[in-house]
Design a protein around this motif. Structure first.
Motif, PDB file in Angstrom:
ATOM      1  N   ILE A  52       0.841  -1.205   0.000  1.00 58.31           N
ATOM      2  CA  ILE A  52       0.000   0.000   0.000  1.00 58.31           C
ATOM      3  C   ILE A  52       0.875   1.255   0.000  1.00 58.31           C
ATOM      4  CG2 ILE A  52      -1.758   1.310   1.250  1.00 58.31           C
ATOM      5  CD1 ILE A  52      -2.803  -1.335   2.316  1.00 58.31           C
ATOM      6  N   LEU A  53       1.948   1.227   0.787  1.00 56.22           N
ATOM      7  CA  LEU A  53       2.837   2.398   0.820  1.00 56.22           C
ATOM      8  C   LEU A  53       3.424   2.678  -0.564  1.00 56.22           C
ATOM      9  CD1 LEU A  53       4.606   1.901   4.266  1.00 56.22           C
ATOM     10  CD2 LEU A  53       3.159   3.837   3.582  1.00 56.22           C
ATOM     11  N   ALA A  54       3.776   1.619  -1.293  1.00 55.96           N
ATOM     12  CA  ALA A  54       4.303   1.814  -2.656  1.00 55.96           C
ATOM     13  C   ALA A  54       3.240   2.462  -3.541  1.00 55.96           C
ATOM     14  CB  ALA A  54       4.744   0.477  -3.242  1.00 55.96           C
TER      15      ALA A  54
ATOM     16  N   ASN B 170      -7.721  -8.366   4.295  1.00 50.33           N
ATOM     17  CA  ASN B 170      -6.696  -7.414   3.868  1.00 50.33           C
ATOM     18  C   ASN B 170      -5.837  -7.915   2.708  1.00 50.33           C
ATOM     19  OD1 ASN B 170      -6.831  -5.036   5.819  1.00 50.33           O
ATOM     20  ND2 ASN B 170      -6.891  -6.811   7.194  1.00 50.33           N
ATOM     21  N   VAL B 171      -5.951  -9.172   2.329  1.00 50.20           N
ATOM     22  CA  VAL B 171      -5.172  -9.640   1.179  1.00 50.20           C
ATOM     23  C   VAL B 171      -5.603  -8.936  -0.107  1.00 50.20           C
ATOM     24  CG1 VAL B 171      -4.689 -11.909   2.195  1.00 50.20           C
ATOM     25  CG2 VAL B 171      -6.600 -11.665   0.605  1.00 50.20           C
ATOM     26  N   ASN B 172      -6.887  -8.518  -0.163  1.00 45.69           N
ATOM     27  CA  ASN B 172      -7.312  -7.751  -1.344  1.00 45.69           C
ATOM     28  C   ASN B 172      -8.361  -6.683  -1.025  1.00 45.69           C
ATOM     29  OD1 ASN B 172      -9.489  -9.490  -1.004  1.00 45.69           O
ATOM     30  ND2 ASN B 172      -8.914 -10.804  -2.728  1.00 45.69           N
ATOM     31  N   PHE B 173      -8.671  -6.509   0.257  1.00 44.91           N
ATOM     32  CA  PHE B 173      -9.598  -5.449   0.683  1.00 44.91           C
ATOM     33  C   PHE B 173      -8.999  -4.861   1.974  1.00 44.91           C
ATOM     34  CE2 PHE B 173     -13.405  -3.863   2.880  1.00 44.91           C
ATOM     35  CZ  PHE B 173     -13.936  -3.076   1.888  1.00 44.91           C
ATOM     36  N   PRO B 174      -7.973  -4.018   1.818  1.00 43.86           N
ATOM     37  CA  PRO B 174      -7.078  -3.728   2.958  1.00 43.86           C
ATOM     38  C   PRO B 174      -7.563  -2.649   3.920  1.00 43.86           C
ATOM     39  CG  PRO B 174      -6.260  -2.633   0.991  1.00 43.86           C
ATOM     40  CD  PRO B 174      -7.489  -3.395   0.566  1.00 43.86           C
ATOM     41  N   ILE B 175      -8.742  -2.818   4.503  1.00 45.93           N
ATOM     42  CA  ILE B 175      -9.225  -1.730   5.368  1.00 45.93           C
ATOM     43  C   ILE B 175      -8.442  -1.629   6.679  1.00 45.93           C
ATOM     44  CG2 ILE B 175     -11.548  -1.444   4.423  1.00 45.93           C
ATOM     45  CD1 ILE B 175     -12.649  -2.994   6.738  1.00 45.93           C
ATOM     46  N   SER B 176      -7.954  -2.743   7.203  1.00 51.93           N
ATOM     47  CA  SER B 176      -7.175  -2.641   8.457  1.00 51.93           C
ATOM     48  C   SER B 176      -5.876  -1.883   8.221  1.00 51.93           C
ATOM     49  CB  SER B 176      -6.845  -4.029   9.011  1.00 51.93           C
ATOM     50  OG  SER B 176      -7.992  -4.837   9.069  1.00 51.93           O
ATOM     51  N   ARG B 177      -5.212  -2.219   7.100  1.00 53.37           N
ATOM     52  CA  ARG B 177      -3.929  -1.562   6.805  1.00 53.37           C
ATOM     53  C   ARG B 177      -4.140  -0.062   6.553  1.00 53.37           C
ATOM     54  NH1 ARG B 177      -3.169  -6.277   7.640  1.00 53.37           N
ATOM     55  NH2 ARG B 177      -3.487  -5.331   9.675  1.00 53.37           N
ATOM     56  N   LEU B 178      -5.233   0.285   5.869  1.00 45.59           N
ATOM     57  CA  LEU B 178      -5.492   1.705   5.596  1.00 45.59           C
ATOM     58  C   LEU B 178      -5.757   2.458   6.900  1.00 45.59           C
ATOM     59  CD1 LEU B 178      -7.656   1.649   2.327  1.00 45.59           C
ATOM     60  CD2 LEU B 178      -5.257   2.293   2.580  1.00 45.59           C
ATOM     61  N   GLU B 180      -4.522   1.753   9.789  1.00 49.78           N
ATOM     62  CA  GLU B 180      -3.228   1.940  10.451  1.00 49.78           C
ATOM     63  C   GLU B 180      -2.460   3.108   9.827  1.00 49.78           C
ATOM     64  OE1 GLU B 180      -3.023  -2.881  11.151  1.00 49.78           O
ATOM     65  OE2 GLU B 180      -1.516  -1.928   9.879  1.00 49.78           O
ATOM     66  N   LEU B 181      -2.468   3.160   8.493  1.00 50.81           N
ATOM     67  CA  LEU B 181      -1.716   4.226   7.817  1.00 50.81           C
ATOM     68  C   LEU B 181      -2.346   5.591   8.054  1.00 50.81           C
ATOM     69  CD1 LEU B 181      -0.937   2.230   4.560  1.00 50.81           C
ATOM     70  CD2 LEU B 181       0.743   3.134   6.166  1.00 50.81           C
ATOM     71  N   GLN B 182      -3.648   5.601   8.248  1.00 50.80           N
ATOM     72  CA  GLN B 182      -4.311   6.870   8.573  1.00 50.80           C
ATOM     73  C   GLN B 182      -3.940   7.291   9.996  1.00 50.80           C
ATOM     74  OE1 GLN B 182      -7.464   7.565  10.507  1.00 50.80           O
ATOM     75  NE2 GLN B 182      -7.322   9.714   9.893  1.00 50.80           N
ATOM     76  N   ALA B 183      -3.915   6.310  10.894  1.00 45.70           N
ATOM     77  CA  ALA B 183      -3.546   6.616  12.290  1.00 45.70           C
ATOM     78  C   ALA B 183      -2.105   7.114  12.384  1.00 45.70           C
ATOM     79  CB  ALA B 183      -3.731   5.368  13.153  1.00 45.70           C
ATOM     80  N   GLU B 189      -7.132  11.407   5.686  1.00 43.26           N
ATOM     81  CA  GLU B 189      -8.472  10.973   6.093  1.00 43.26           C
ATOM     82  C   GLU B 189      -8.889   9.820   5.185  1.00 43.26           C
ATOM     83  OE1 GLU B 189     -12.896  13.052   6.314  1.00 43.26           O
ATOM     84  OE2 GLU B 189     -11.170  14.286   5.813  1.00 43.26           O
ATOM     85  N   LEU B 190      -9.688   8.917   5.730  1.00 40.53           N
ATOM     86  CA  LEU B 190     -10.259   7.866   4.885  1.00 40.53           C
ATOM     87  C   LEU B 190     -11.705   8.231   4.585  1.00 40.53           C
ATOM     88  CD1 LEU B 190      -8.913   4.662   6.683  1.00 40.53           C
ATOM     89  CD2 LEU B 190      -8.098   5.654   4.536  1.00 40.53           C
ATOM     90  N   ALA B 191     -12.159   7.919   3.384  1.00 41.31           N
ATOM     91  CA  ALA B 191     -13.573   8.106   3.061  1.00 41.31           C
ATOM     92  C   ALA B 191     -14.398   7.294   4.063  1.00 41.31           C
ATOM     93  CB  ALA B 191     -13.842   7.643   1.635  1.00 41.31           C
TER      94      ALA B 191
END
Lengths: 77, 231
Positions: A52-54, B170-178, B180-183, B189-191
Motif C-alpha cells: 500500500i505504501l508503494a 486485507n489480502v485484497n480489501f485492505p481496510i485494516s492496513r489503511l 493503520e496508515l491513517q492513524a 483521512e479515509l472516506a
C-alpha cells in the motif's frame, strides 16, 4: 475516474501485468503474489502495508499516466 | 456413433477440468491456458519439488512454482487495450487528502448481502457454478463502512479462490492496513465508506454505465484519490 477528476492507483498481481499494462492505466503497482492475494499472504501485515505504501508513493509522485512499479520479492507465507 | 460410457478422459480433459469443470479449483483454473506439454511439465516439476520439500520441510519452492506457472499462463494482453489514459495529478500530499478504496474482490458486510440474482445466502460454490450468469450482468456495488470490523466482512466471488480473503480480508480489501496508515498520518483521512463488487461481471456495462455512475458518487463524497484493487 481520472477523467472525473479523481486520481487513482491500481494494485494488481504479476499474472495480470500484461493485461493491466495494455490498458495504459494512470498508475499501477504490480505485486509478485498469486491471484486473489494481491497485497500478500493472509496475516502478512507487513508485506500488505509495504504494498500500500508503494501505491501511495506512486499516487503522489506520478507526473504522467502509464507508470508501472514492479515490486520485488516473492510470495511468502 | 460415439459411446459416452467408453469415453476415456484425455490429459487435455483432465487439465481443463480444473477450469469450472468436474475438478473446478480456481487456484488452478490457469491449467486450461497451458498447452498439454506445458501442463505436463508443470505437474512433473510440481511432484519433483514436493519430493524435495518432503526432505527439508521447505515448501516455498512449491508455492513459487505454482505462482510462477500461474503468471505464465495468464501472460498476454486481454480484450481491453488503450493507447493513452486520462490523468489527474494529486493536488496535495495524501496526508492532507481523503482516500477511498474500491476492490473487485466481492466483499460485503454480514447482513447486507448483495443477493446476486435474488438468491439468499448464495454459496461460493454456487457463485462458481453461475459464473457465466455473473459475466452477463452489471456488477452490484457493496458499500462497506471503513470502520467495519473484519470479522463482519463476508466474501463471495465466482472468479477466484476466496479462502485467503475469508482468512484475512486485507489480502485484497485492505481496510485494516489503511486504518493503520491513517492513524500514522500517512493518509489524512479515509472516506467514510469503502466499496467492493464482484469483478466477474459484464465488462462493457461496467465501462459504459456502472463505472460513470460510481465516479459521480465518488465526486459527491469528495473523495480526493482512490486506491483500486482488481482481483
Amino acid at each position: 475516474m481520472e477523467a472525473g477528476g479523481i486520481p487513482t492507483v491500481v494494485i494488481g498481481v504479476h499474472a495480470f501485468r500484461d493485461r493491466l499494462a495494455a490498458m495504459r492505466l494512470p498508475r499501477t503497482v504490480i505485486t509478485p503474489h498469486p491471484m486473489g492475494r494481491t497485497l500478500g499472504a493472509p496475516k502478512d501485515d507487513e508485506t500488505q502495508k509495504q504494498v500500500i505504501l508503494a501505491a501511495l508513493d506512486l499516487l503522489e509522485t506520478a507526473q504522467k499516466p502509464g507508470k508501472i512499479i514492479d515490486l520485488p520479492g516473492r510470495y511468502r507465507l | 456413433m460415439s459411446d459416452d460410457n467408453q469415453h476415456q478422459e484425455t490429459f487435455e480433459d483432465f487439465k481443463n477440468s480444473f477450469n469450472y469443470g468436474s475438478r473446478s479449483d480456481l487456484n488452478f483454473k490457469f491449467l486450461k491456458n497451458l498447452s498439454g506439454e506445458d501442463a505436463s511439465h508443470f505437474f512433473q516439476e510440481l511432484l519433483w519439488k514436493i519430493g524435495d520439500s518432503f526432505n527439508d520441510g521447505d515448501f516455498t519452492r512449491v508455492v513459487d512454482h505454482v505462482n510462477e506457472t500461474q503468471a505464465k499462463a495468464y501472460a498476454g494482453v486481454g480484450r481491453f487495450t488503450y493507447d493513452d489514459s486520462p490523468f489527474t495529478p494529486l493536488r496535495a500530499p495524501l496526508s492532507q487528502l481523503r482516500l477511498g478504496l474500491m476492490t473487485s474482490s466481492g466483499h460485503f458486510v454480514a447482513g447486507d448481502d448483495p443477493k446476486p440474482f435474488g438468491v439468499e445466502n448464495m454459496s461460493q460454490q454456487e457463485a462458481e457454478t453461475r459464473i457465466d450468469d455473473f459475466l452477463k450482468v452489471e456488477p452490484q456495488l457493496s458499500v462497506i463502512p471503513m470502520d467495519t470490523s473484519i470479522e463482519k466482512l463476508r466474501v463471495r466471488h465466482g472468479g477466484y479462490d476466496v479462502r485467503a480473503s475469508m482468512a484475512d480480508p486485507n489480502v485484497n480489501f485492505p481496510i485494516s492496513r489503511l486504518a493503520e496508515l491513517q492513524a500514522e498520518g500517512r493518509i489524512g483521512e479515509l472516506a467514510s465508506d469503502a466499496y467492493s463488487f464482484v469483478g466477474a461481471a459484464s465488462q462493457l456495462r461496467l465501462l459504459n454505465h456502472t463505472g460513470p455512475e460510481w465516479v459521480r458518487m465518488f465526486q459527491e463524497k469528495k473523495i480526493d484519490a482512490l486506491l483500486l484493487v482488481p482481483v
